[in-house]
Motif scaffolding. Structure first.
Motif: not given
Ligand SMILES: C[S@@+](CC[C@H](N)C(=O)[O-])C[C@H]1O[C@@H](n2cnc3c(N)ncnc32)[C@H](O)[C@@H]1O
Length: 283
Positions: A253-261
């Motif tokens: 399962v998803l624990e954490d998600i982050g993102g950036r350009v």
């Protein structure tokens, strides 16, 4: 470098023309690659010769004739000035890389992102790089973090050969294993359940190949870095749009998600990265 180029070409091109040439300009080792807009083509040799005469570190000048395309992500090149050779040595983050710009994909524009990932990695991690190119991500991380193990996969035989050469060149051949073939098949047959971290630096097929990245993770889970090209918009909106398309399988399962350009790749189109942490689903 782009400031220097601007200065050198300032009396040969108008400010508008200069802007267009600079935005499509890359230097890889001692090779300069230019994207020259159609209306500036009559000046292509003048631009190339001017660069060659004024920038000591540039020995060869090429023009990118076609967009990057095909399975190996290659571009067609036209030789404009200097030595007619596509093989060079490139340096990044204390590592050296042999690159052949006619035979393998390579972009110096990912240097910041490669360093960012290297700084996230902890000792003892096993990392699968599904689309390794000449091995840049894997080798930079291996050099920086000695207690890590790397599986670097590429389907292009020339890229595979360069991963092997570059691993030796940087004395990390004990930590970097190269694989030639399709990343999905190699994970399926050789690398299932081995990784703490998976890199997917090939935007065009990242979503399709995401289930293989999940398959590469250890039973307890890990982190997958997915690179995508998307219309420029806030990263939160990108995450909301992409998440439903990602298949985490039955174990995680998803624990954490982050993102950036990571960088702009076209008018209103960004290359972004999602850092996706998955954990084991407890029954
Ligand atoms: C965008 S490039 C990777 C860039 C590289 N990671 C870097 O930092 O320079 C994508 C690479 O994936 C390889 N490739 C394409 N399809 C593949 C597949 N199915 N399995 C493994 N590698 C693949 C290409 O040959 C190419 O070298």
């Amino acid at each position: 470098m782009s400031r220097l180029i601007k200065k050198i070409l300032a009396d040969k091109l108008s400010p508008e023309e200069l802007k267009e040439v600079i935005s499509g300009f890359d230097v890889i080792g001692d090779i300069a690659i230019l994207k020259i807009p159609d209306k500036l083509l009559p000046k292509k040799h003048l631009i190339a010769e001017t660069l060659l005469e004024n920038v000591k570190s540039i020995r060869c000048v090429f023009r990118q004739v076609s967009p990057i395309s095909g399975e190996y992500r290659l571009m067609e090149l036209e030789h404009l000035a200097g030595e007619d050779r596509t093989y060079t040595e490139y340096r990044e983050s204390g590592c050296r890389f042999y690159v052949d710009i006619a035979k393998v994909y390579f972009s110096p524009r990912l240097s910041g992102e490669r360093l960012r990932i290297a700084n996230l990695v902890k000792d003892n991690e096993v990392i699968v790089n599904m689309f390794a190119g000449v091995g840049t991500f894997s080798i930079i991380i291996a050099k920086k973090r000695k207690m890590t193990k790397h599986h670097a996969i590429d389907i292009n035989p020339d890229a595979y050969q360069l991963i092997l050469k570059n691993a030796f060149l940087n004395k990390v051949e004990d930590r970097v294993t190269a694989y030639l073939g399709d990343a999905g098949r190699i994970i399926e047959y050789q690398l299932s359940g081995c990784a703490d971290r998976v890199l997917m630096p090939y935007p065009e097929i990242a979503i399709e190949y995401f289930p293989f990245a999940v398959k590469a993770l250890k039973d307890e889970g890990g982190t997958i870095h997915v690179y995508l090209h998307v219309k420029s918009k806030p990263i939160k909106e990108v995450i909301d749009e992409v998440l439903p398309k990602l298949d985490f399988g039955k174990k995680f399962v998803l624990e954490d998600i982050g993102g950036r350009v990571v960088r702009e790749v076209g008018p209103k189109i960004d290359q972004i990265v999602l850092d996706i942490k998955l954990k084991a689903l407890k029954n």
